[in-house]
Scaffold this motif. Structure first.
Motif, mmCIF file in Angstrom:
data_model
loop_
_atom_site.group_PDB
_atom_site.id
_atom_site.type_symbol
_atom_site.label_atom_id
_atom_site.label_comp_id
_atom_site.label_asym_id
_atom_site.label_seq_id
_atom_site.Cartn_x
_atom_site.Cartn_y
_atom_site.Cartn_z
ATOM 1 N N ASP A 121 0.083 -9.721 -17.733
ATOM 2 C CA ASP A 121 -0.474 -8.411 -18.108
ATOM 3 C C ASP A 121 -1.650 -8.033 -17.210
ATOM 4 O O ASP A 121 -1.794 -6.869 -16.815
ATOM 5 N N ILE A 122 -2.491 -9.023 -16.909
ATOM 6 C CA ILE A 122 -3.655 -8.756 -16.049
ATOM 7 C C ILE A 122 -3.199 -8.349 -14.648
ATOM 8 O O ILE A 122 -3.717 -7.386 -14.062
ATOM 9 N N ALA A 123 -2.227 -9.085 -14.094
ATOM 10 C CA ALA A 123 -1.738 -8.777 -12.751
ATOM 11 C C ALA A 123 -1.163 -7.367 -12.683
ATOM 12 O O ALA A 123 -1.515 -6.573 -11.787
ATOM 13 N N TYR A 124 -0.304 -7.034 -13.625
ATOM 14 C CA TYR A 124 0.315 -5.703 -13.621
ATOM 15 C C TYR A 124 -0.726 -4.617 -13.913
ATOM 16 O O TYR A 124 -0.720 -3.533 -13.305
ATOM 17 N N GLY A 125 -1.646 -4.928 -14.796
ATOM 18 C CA GLY A 125 -2.694 -3.970 -15.127
ATOM 19 C C GLY A 125 -3.574 -3.632 -13.944
ATOM 20 O O GLY A 125 -3.925 -2.456 -13.728
ATOM 21 N N LYS A 126 -3.945 -4.640 -13.142
ATOM 22 C CA LYS A 126 -4.771 -4.404 -11.950
ATOM 23 C C LYS A 126 -4.016 -3.544 -10.935
ATOM 24 O O LYS A 126 -4.595 -2.648 -10.308
ATOM 25 N N LEU A 127 -2.731 -3.836 -10.750
ATOM 26 C CA LEU A 127 -1.931 -3.047 -9.816
ATOM 27 C C LEU A 127 -1.820 -1.600 -10.284
ATOM 28 O O LEU A 127 -1.953 -0.664 -9.487
ATOM 29 N N GLN A 128 -1.590 -1.406 -11.572
ATOM 30 C CA GLN A 128 -1.479 -0.043 -12.107
ATOM 31 C C GLN A 128 -2.791 0.724 -11.969
ATOM 32 O O GLN A 128 -2.802 1.926 -11.702
ATOM 33 N N LYS A 129 -3.885 0.028 -12.119
ATOM 34 C CA LYS A 129 -5.188 0.679 -12.083
ATOM 35 C C LYS A 129 -5.642 1.013 -10.665
ATOM 36 O O LYS A 129 -6.278 2.059 -10.438
ATOM 37 N N LEU A 130 -5.300 0.157 -9.680
ATOM 38 C CA LEU A 130 -5.919 0.293 -8.363
ATOM 39 C C LEU A 130 -4.957 0.507 -7.193
ATOM 40 O O LEU A 130 -5.395 0.907 -6.112
ATOM 41 N N HIS A 131 -3.667 0.221 -7.340
ATOM 42 C CA HIS A 131 -2.740 0.384 -6.212
ATOM 43 C C HIS A 131 -2.246 1.827 -6.157
ATOM 44 O O HIS A 131 -1.601 2.311 -7.087
ATOM 45 N N PRO A 132 -2.518 2.553 -5.055
ATOM 46 C CA PRO A 132 -2.216 3.991 -5.007
ATOM 47 C C PRO A 132 -0.739 4.340 -4.833
ATOM 48 O O PRO A 132 -0.350 5.490 -5.049
ATOM 49 N N GLU A 176 -5.034 7.984 0.518
ATOM 50 C CA GLU A 176 -4.948 8.068 -0.933
ATOM 51 C C GLU A 176 -5.407 6.765 -1.568
ATOM 52 O O GLU A 176 -5.066 5.677 -1.097
ATOM 53 N N THR A 177 -6.199 6.851 -2.641
ATOM 54 C CA THR A 177 -6.709 5.673 -3.339
ATOM 55 C C THR A 177 -6.822 5.995 -4.831
ATOM 56 O O THR A 177 -6.815 7.165 -5.228
ATOM 57 N N LYS A 178 -6.929 4.957 -5.651
ATOM 58 C CA LYS A 178 -7.032 5.167 -7.099
ATOM 59 C C LYS A 178 -8.481 5.131 -7.587
ATOM 60 O O LYS A 178 -8.750 5.230 -8.781
ATOM 61 N N THR A 179 -9.423 4.939 -6.661
ATOM 62 C CA THR A 179 -10.822 4.842 -7.044
ATOM 63 C C THR A 179 -11.694 5.547 -6.014
ATOM 64 O O THR A 179 -11.358 5.575 -4.824
ATOM 65 N N ARG A 180 -12.832 6.082 -6.449
ATOM 66 C CA ARG A 180 -13.769 6.705 -5.511
ATOM 67 C C ARG A 180 -14.741 5.675 -4.934
ATOM 68 O O ARG A 180 -15.595 6.015 -4.127
ATOM 69 N N GLN A 181 -14.607 4.425 -5.363
ATOM 70 C CA GLN A 181 -15.496 3.364 -4.876
ATOM 71 C C GLN A 181 -14.684 2.189 -4.330
ATOM 72 O O GLN A 181 -14.822 1.049 -4.772
ATOM 73 N N PRO A 182 -13.817 2.418 -3.340
ATOM 74 C CA PRO A 182 -12.978 1.321 -2.842
ATOM 75 C C PRO A 182 -13.764 0.186 -2.198
ATOM 76 O O PRO A 182 -13.377 -0.977 -2.313
ATOM 77 N N PHE A 183 -14.877 0.510 -1.525
ATOM 78 C CA PHE A 183 -15.680 -0.542 -0.905
ATOM 79 C C PHE A 183 -16.252 -1.482 -1.960
ATOM 80 O O PHE A 183 -16.206 -2.714 -1.813
ATOM 81 N N LEU A 184 -16.823 -0.926 -3.015
ATOM 82 C CA LEU A 184 -17.387 -1.758 -4.080
ATOM 83 C C LEU A 184 -16.308 -2.580 -4.765
ATOM 84 O O LEU A 184 -16.508 -3.755 -5.066
ATOM 85 N N LYS A 185 -15.151 -1.976 -5.028
ATOM 86 C CA LYS A 185 -14.050 -2.702 -5.659
ATOM 87 C C LYS A 185 -13.626 -3.888 -4.792
ATOM 88 O O LYS A 185 -13.300 -4.961 -5.290
ATOM 89 N N SER A 186 -13.623 -3.674 -3.487
ATOM 90 C CA SER A 186 -13.235 -4.741 -2.559
ATOM 91 C C SER A 186 -14.302 -5.834 -2.487
ATOM 92 O O SER A 186 -14.005 -7.025 -2.564
#
Length: 527
Positions: free
Chosen positions: A41-52, A350-360
């Motif tokens: 669930d965590i793996a799929y959830g992270k992909l759904q949240k952040l993979h554009p 295209e990205t799913k977040t306005r803070q990709p640097f911080l997420k990385s």
């Protein structure tokens, strides 16, 4: 004070040893069904949240079904490796090549690490290539050149065919491309084997060459083992004069500069970037780029194209075979020398977040120092990211420097360009190839690139460690694409002239792609 410091160091060592032991025990144990399903669930959830572009090559319904089916197959406790072998093929169904999944392996304490650093593993000196459905040794990097051209039949007791078929299920290319898997499995075979079997002190290979079958053991040996046959006299230091020392110092300084400029790869004793002139009159310039990932590329390209301009070369051969990508800024710089008009290298991503640097930067696998810096600097990074991003039609877009419209570099090459490509021409090298192909700037020779024509999700990466199994997942956060598209989506840059090398070419030290280009140039010159 000294006693306190000593006590602290002892505690640090003891804690380190204990944490390593605890970690190793954790990953070797069987994990609960509940914990493993939570990891899914965590793996799929992270992909759904952040993979554009999660559903670019597979529908949401189909991917939902595959993850649900995966959870239903977990009916009993599994080890971390067993879980990895279940989840990796499901994630590969996304068909986004920059998503990688890796199993955890035993860690080593500081003492063990120091001992390992004194050794080298002969198996890692071998370069493999997957040709004609077989795995071949194509380079030995100094350990035993007679093994070049040997076909690998078995590793320990495992059939190589079986191993490769299993490994191909654990990763994907971008989209529906098929050339990437065959090329990549050969290029990174040692890495796949380590993921599968873990740490080894020795490995036995069963090989075939010239109608004979034999075995060879590859071991961890001392790095300085080559000195064993050196006589004591030859090891004595020669006393140098002051002038000799000065000359030697200048040579060493120049060598360091060259190593940085050309991107020296110590493990392979070669450069990442090379410029050569073919023929007697420097008519043909040949640039081989093994990756876009190390060294001072700006100086290399500035100097190289100045030399090409000075030599008045009419043709340029750019070799991107087995170049699996690297820095976006570097391919942008190289392209500026291959075009003679204003250009935009990539679109806003295209990205799913306005803070990709911080997420990385705040990923699980990021160094502690980087995480601390990210937290301290987060207000400034956050504001900077907001200026670099925008929201349009419900989607977030991030702007890299390569989005800007630029002028071509001085000394840009105006002659004919040939680009050599294969299935390992991937990621950044495919973005470069897309631009050259779309503008009809080059003739492409070889096989379809592993990277997609229409771009890839990369740029910045998120690292996620699943809490129960400790399986590691890394994926891109930004869609990187050139301002050009092709249909159908999901395929690489197709060559104008398709040439697939054979094992006979390798055994006879032939380069059929390069030979075709040279013959074509010869024909042009004769006409």
């Amino acid at each position: 004070m000294q006693k306190s410091l000593l006590f602290f160091c002892i505690l640090l060592v003891l804690f380190s040893c204990k944490s390593v032991k605890t970690y190793n025990e954790q990953i070797s144990a069987n994990h609960s069904v509940r914990g493993l399903k939570k990891d899914v669930d965590i793996a799929y959830g992270k992909l759904q949240k952040l993979h554009p572009r999660l559903y670019q090559y597979i529908s949401k319904d189909k991917l939902d079904f595959k993850f649900d089916s995966l959870k239903k197959t977990i009916t009993q406790p599994l080890s971390s490796k067993q879980f990895y072998e279940k989840i990796a093929p499901v994630i590969a169904e996304v068909k986004q090549g920059h998503i990688t999944v890796s199993p955890p392996h035993n860690q080593f304490n500081n003492k063990e690490k120091k001992e390992l650093l004194k050794k080298k593993f002969e198996f890692y000196q071998l370069d493999f290539e997957f040709l004609e459905d077989d795995l071949w040794i194509v380079n030995t990097n100094g350990i035993d050149s007679t093994l070049v051209g040997s076909k690998v039949i078995k590793i320990e007791n495992d059939s190589v065919v079986k191993l490769i078929n299993n490994y191909k299920k654990l990763f994907s290319s971008d989209g529906y491309n098929t050339t990437f898997k065959n090329r990549f499995i050969g290029l990174r075979f040692s890495g796949f084997y380590y993921k599968d079997k873990g740490f080894k002190d020795s490995i036995t290979l069963t090989l075939s060459k010239s109608d004979s079958i034999f075995s060879r053991v590859f071991r961890r040996i001392p790095k300085d083992s080559t000195l064993a046959s050196t006589t004591v006299d030859s090891l004595k230091k020669v006393k140098l004069s002051n002038d000799q020392k000065r000359v030697l110092k200048i040579k060493e300084k120049q060598k360091r500069k060259d190593n940085y400029k050309y991107g020296y790869e110590k493990s392979r004793d070669r450069y990442t970037r090379n410029l050569n002139f073919l023929g007697k009159d420097s008519t043909i310039a040949f640039i081989k780029i093994r990756s876009f990932g190390n060294g001072n590329y700006k100086v290399f390209y500035d100097e190289s194209f100045a030399k090409i301009d000075s030599a008045k070369s009419k043709y340029l051969i750019l070799d991107l075979r087995d170049n699996s990508g690297g820095r976006l800024a570097e391919v942008d710089k190289l392209y500026s020398y291959l075009i003679d008009e204003k250009y935009q290298f990539i679109n806003k991503g295209e990205t799913k977040t306005r803070q990709p640097f911080l997420k990385s930067m705040l990923s699980k696998g990021s160094p502690t120092g980087l995480k601390v810096a990210a937290v301290v600097m987060s207000p400034f990074i956050g504001v900077y990211n907001l200026f670099k991003s925008e929201k349009k039609e419900g989607k977030h877009y991030y702007s890299f420097p390569s989005v800007k419209v630029k002028k071509p570099s001085l000394n840009n090459f105006k002659g004919d360009i040939y680009v050599l490509i294969n299935g390992n021409s991937y990621s950044a090298s495919s973005i470069l190839s897309t631009n050259l192909h779309a503008t009809k700037r080059a003739v492409f020779v070889g096989e379809e690139t592993g990277g997609a024509y229409n771009g890839t999700v990369a740029g910045l990466f998120k690292n996620v460690e699943l809490p129960t199994s400790k399986v590691d997942m890394v994926f891109g956060l930004v869609q990187i694409e050139a301002p050009y598209k092709t249909e159908p989506d999901g395929y690489g840059i197709k060559p104008d002239v398709e040439i697939i090398p054979t094992i006979e070419d390798r055994l006879n030290n032939r380069d059929p792609e390069l030979e075709w280009v040279l013959e074509d140039i010869k024909s042009k010159e004769n006409n």
